[in-house]
Write a protein that holds these residues in place. Structure first.
Motif, PDB file in Angstrom:
ATOM      1  N   GLY A  21     -94.833  29.530   0.473  1.00  0.00           N
ATOM      2  CA  GLY A  21     -93.597  29.474   1.205  1.00  0.00           C
ATOM      3  C   GLY A  21     -94.139  29.888   2.687  1.00  0.00           C
ATOM      4  N   ARG A  22     -94.772  30.879   2.967  1.00  0.00           N
ATOM      5  CA  ARG A  22     -95.928  31.181   4.353  1.00  0.00           C
ATOM      6  C   ARG A  22     -95.882  29.759   5.218  1.00  0.00           C
ATOM      7  NH1 ARG A  22     -95.810  35.940   4.136  1.00  0.00           N
ATOM      8  NH2 ARG A  22     -96.366  37.298   2.724  1.00  0.00           N
TER       9      ARG A  22
ATOM     10  N   ARG B 192     -84.859  35.533   0.342  1.00  0.00           N
ATOM     11  CA  ARG B 192     -84.693  36.459   1.111  1.00  0.00           C
ATOM     12  C   ARG B 192     -84.771  36.841   2.127  1.00  0.00           C
ATOM     13  NH1 ARG B 192     -89.467  39.375   1.515  1.00  0.00           N
ATOM     14  NH2 ARG B 192     -89.824  41.449   0.507  1.00  0.00           N
ATOM     15  N   ARG B 193     -84.475  36.360   3.379  1.00  0.00           N
ATOM     16  CA  ARG B 193     -85.087  36.662   4.607  1.00  0.00           C
ATOM     17  C   ARG B 193     -82.828  36.844   4.730  1.00  0.00           C
ATOM     18  NH1 ARG B 193     -88.627  31.725   7.655  1.00  0.00           N
ATOM     19  NH2 ARG B 193     -90.136  33.093   7.685  1.00  0.00           N
ATOM     20  N   PHE B 194     -82.492  36.655   4.496  1.00  0.00           N
ATOM     21  CA  PHE B 194     -80.505  36.365   4.420  1.00  0.00           C
ATOM     22  C   PHE B 194     -80.434  37.620   3.353  1.00  0.00           C
ATOM     23  CE2 PHE B 194     -82.092  33.287   6.637  1.00  0.00           C
ATOM     24  CZ  PHE B 194     -81.390  33.172   8.427  1.00  0.00           C
TER      25      PHE B 194
ATOM     26  N   TYR C 203     -90.830  36.363  11.745  1.00  0.00           N
ATOM     27  CA  TYR C 203     -89.509  36.296  11.415  1.00  0.00           C
ATOM     28  C   TYR C 203     -88.928  36.522  10.270  1.00  0.00           C
ATOM     29  CZ  TYR C 203     -86.177  32.588  11.723  1.00  0.00           C
ATOM     30  OH  TYR C 203     -84.892  31.542  11.596  1.00  0.00           O
ATOM     31  N   ASP C 204     -89.795  36.662   8.883  1.00  0.00           N
ATOM     32  CA  ASP C 204     -89.033  37.733   7.325  1.00  0.00           C
ATOM     33  C   ASP C 204     -88.577  38.798   8.547  1.00  0.00           C
ATOM     34  OD1 ASP C 204     -89.669  35.949   6.244  1.00  0.00           O
ATOM     35  OD2 ASP C 204     -91.503  37.036   5.412  1.00  0.00           O
TER      36      ASP C 204
ATOM     37  N   CYS D 132     -84.595  38.659  10.851  1.00  0.00           N
ATOM     38  CA  CYS D 132     -83.914  37.723  10.604  1.00  0.00           C
ATOM     39  C   CYS D 132     -83.443  39.357   9.097  1.00  0.00           C
ATOM     40  CB  CYS D 132     -84.338  36.192   9.311  1.00  0.00           C
ATOM     41  SG  CYS D 132     -84.209  34.642   9.572  1.00  0.00           S
ATOM     42  N   PHE D 133     -83.700  40.072   8.957  1.00  0.00           N
ATOM     43  CA  PHE D 133     -83.874  41.067   7.587  1.00  0.00           C
ATOM     44  C   PHE D 133     -82.661  41.693   8.726  1.00  0.00           C
ATOM     45  CE2 PHE D 133     -84.689  45.393   6.452  1.00  0.00           C
ATOM     46  CZ  PHE D 133     -84.169  45.323   4.881  1.00  0.00           C
TER      47      PHE D 133
ATOM     48  N   ARG E 237     -88.452  32.409  -0.233  1.00  0.00           N
ATOM     49  CA  ARG E 237     -88.577  33.436   1.519  1.00  0.00           C
ATOM     50  C   ARG E 237     -87.258  32.584   2.393  1.00  0.00           C
ATOM     51  NH1 ARG E 237     -93.971  33.562   4.446  1.00  0.00           N
ATOM     52  NH2 ARG E 237     -93.854  35.700   5.602  1.00  0.00           N
TER      53      ARG E 237
ATOM     54  N   ARG F 124     -92.476  47.534   6.724  1.00  0.00           N
ATOM     55  CA  ARG F 124     -92.736  45.519   6.804  1.00  0.00           C
ATOM     56  C   ARG F 124     -93.252  45.548   7.902  1.00  0.00           C
ATOM     57  NH1 ARG F 124     -88.026  41.511   5.348  1.00  0.00           N
ATOM     58  NH2 ARG F 124     -87.753  42.803   2.802  1.00  0.00           N
TER      59      ARG F 124
ATOM     60  N   ASP G 229     -94.191  34.385  10.604  1.00  0.00           N
ATOM     61  CA  ASP G 229     -93.405  34.330   9.555  1.00  0.00           C
ATOM     62  C   ASP G 229     -93.228  35.700   9.596  1.00  0.00           C
ATOM     63  OD1 ASP G 229     -93.085  31.314   9.603  1.00  0.00           O
ATOM     64  OD2 ASP G 229     -93.756  31.520   7.228  1.00  0.00           O
ATOM     65  N   ASP G 230     -93.987  36.716   9.300  1.00  0.00           N
ATOM     66  CA  ASP G 230     -93.463  38.048   8.191  1.00  0.00           C
ATOM     67  C   ASP G 230     -92.673  38.930   9.430  1.00  0.00           C
ATOM     68  OD1 ASP G 230     -95.096  37.932   6.748  1.00  0.00           O
ATOM     69  OD2 ASP G 230     -97.102  38.542   6.903  1.00  0.00           O
TER      70      ASP G 230
ATOM     71  N   PRO H 140     -81.120  41.557   2.526  1.00  0.00           N
ATOM     72  CA  PRO H 140     -81.254  42.575   3.252  1.00  0.00           C
ATOM     73  C   PRO H 140     -82.122  43.555   1.921  1.00  0.00           C
ATOM     74  CG  PRO H 140     -79.928  42.282   4.225  1.00  0.00           C
ATOM     75  CD  PRO H 140     -79.751  40.909   3.526  1.00  0.00           C
TER      76      PRO H 140
ATOM     77  N   PRO I 139     -91.222  28.471  -3.755  1.00  0.00           N
ATOM     78  CA  PRO I 139     -91.411  30.281  -3.215  1.00  0.00           C
ATOM     79  C   PRO I 139     -91.043  29.394  -1.543  1.00  0.00           C
ATOM     80  CG  PRO I 139     -93.096  29.246  -4.142  1.00  0.00           C
ATOM     81  CD  PRO I 139     -92.132  28.406  -4.380  1.00  0.00           C
ATOM     82  N   ALA I 140     -91.003  28.401  -0.662  1.00  0.00           N
ATOM     83  CA  ALA I 140     -90.496  28.456   0.456  1.00  0.00           C
ATOM     84  C   ALA I 140     -88.491  28.770   0.711  1.00  0.00           C
ATOM     85  CB  ALA I 140     -90.806  27.213   1.141  1.00  0.00           C
ATOM     86  N   ARG I 141     -88.568  28.085  -0.759  1.00  0.00           N
ATOM     87  CA  ARG I 141     -86.536  28.400  -0.937  1.00  0.00           C
ATOM     88  C   ARG I 141     -86.522  30.000  -0.912  1.00  0.00           C
ATOM     89  NH1 ARG I 141     -83.131  24.259  -0.402  1.00  0.00           N
ATOM     90  NH2 ARG I 141     -84.321  22.850  -1.417  1.00  0.00           N
TER      91      ARG I 141
END
Lengths: 129, 176
Positions: free
Chosen positions: A18-19, B60-62, A36-37, A40-41, B57, A67, A33-34, B64, B53-55
């Protein structure tokens, strides 16, 4: 496109985990990517926290700090101290829900370790009298 | 695993090994949805299994509250229009969440019985999750469940004494 200093190369598409492939030092985390994670977090946490328990705020900040430090450690040339700090912070963060006092004590330990690293850095930079 | 043993030993797991889940394991897990009790037999619950995995991730981004790197994320959702049609206003405003709660408990116990670790997650941005998973507005994501093979021992849990929480015949305020 040539890469600018201190910046990961352009993405070459998603990997199975997914990365996105961004290049960079071998075996290290794809930087953009990290981040950007993390972006969003933080934005989502800011939106959700007003309706969540008060103590989730410190917990989310500790998670974000983990992170940030993880990304930094993956790209640092010598990240031994930083990784130790991350490990301690993650240990503290795991106690946030079940043992708030231990969580705060863990944060104190991390902060004092960082302060001690700063003191050593300052001492190294000082000219001997 | 004995049912009472499963209830006693299940704990939220937030760190996972990278091993994927076998298709028959997922199949066993999601079949729980058919056997969970539902008020008014509304059958308004929906389960979206996310394994790419991409989905994961992106979800997971939204979310917390979603810790670790699970092999799958189950999105337990409810069709609110169906809940209203079959259960009335109470069905949409109350029973829907009771149904989801009971089903969540079933899923968590089933995951534990299969040797999996799981953790329910309520901290997420519903509209963002809907967007990522192509869910219509009428379907509400109620809870996310991260699932994977455990990479950590269950944490100790502080529990109240039975005297504090269970009463016989009458509520007793002075016991706590």
């Amino acid at each position: 496109m040539s890469d600018t200093p201190n910046r990961a190369p352009k993405s070459q598409g998603p990997m199975p985990n997914g990365r996105h492939r961004l290049g960079g030092p071998e075996g290290r985390q794809p930087f953009e990517d990290d981040l950007y994670d993390l972006f969003c977090f933080l934005v989502t946490a800011a939106r959700q926290l007003p309706r969540e328990p008060d103590h989730y705020g410190p917990m989310r900040l500790a998670e974000a700090a983990c992170r940030v430090a993880s990304v930094a450690a993956a790209w640092a040339s010598d990240a031994g101290d930083l990784r130790q700090v991350v490990d301690e912070l993650m240990t503290a963060r795991r106690q946030a829900l079940n043992d708030p006092d231990a969580f705060l004590a863990g944060l104190d330990r991390v902060i004092l370790r960082c302060a001690d690293l700063e003191r050593k850095r300052l001492a190294e930079g000082e000219t001997p009298a | 695993m004995d049912l009472f043993e499963a209830i006693k030993t299940r704990r939220s797991i937030r760190a996972y090994r990278p091993d994927p889940l076998a298709p028959h394991t997922i199949e066993q897990l999601v079949r729980v949805l058919q056997n969970s009790p539902m008020a008014s037999n509304a059958q308004e619950l929906r389960l979206i299994v996310v394994q790419q995995p991409a989905r994961i991730r992106a979800v997971r981004r939204f979310a917390p509250g979603l810790s670790g790197h699970p092999a799958a994320v189950l999105v337990l959702a409810a069709d609110t229009e169906l809940a209203k049609a079959r259960g009335g206003k109470d069905g949409r405003d109350v029973a829907l969440y009771l149904n989801a709660g009971v089903t969540l408990a079933y899923l968590l116990l089933a995951a534990h019985g299969l040797g999996l670790g799981a953790c329910p997650v309520r901290s997420f941005h519903a509209a963002a999750i809907r967007t990522i998973l192509d869910m219509p507005v009428s379907v509400e994501p109620v809870v996310l469940i991260s699932v994977g093979y455990p990479a950590e021992a269950p944490r100790a849990k502080a529990v109240p004494s039975m005297d504090e929480v269970v009463f016989y015949e009458r509520y007793a305020q002075s016991r706590a």
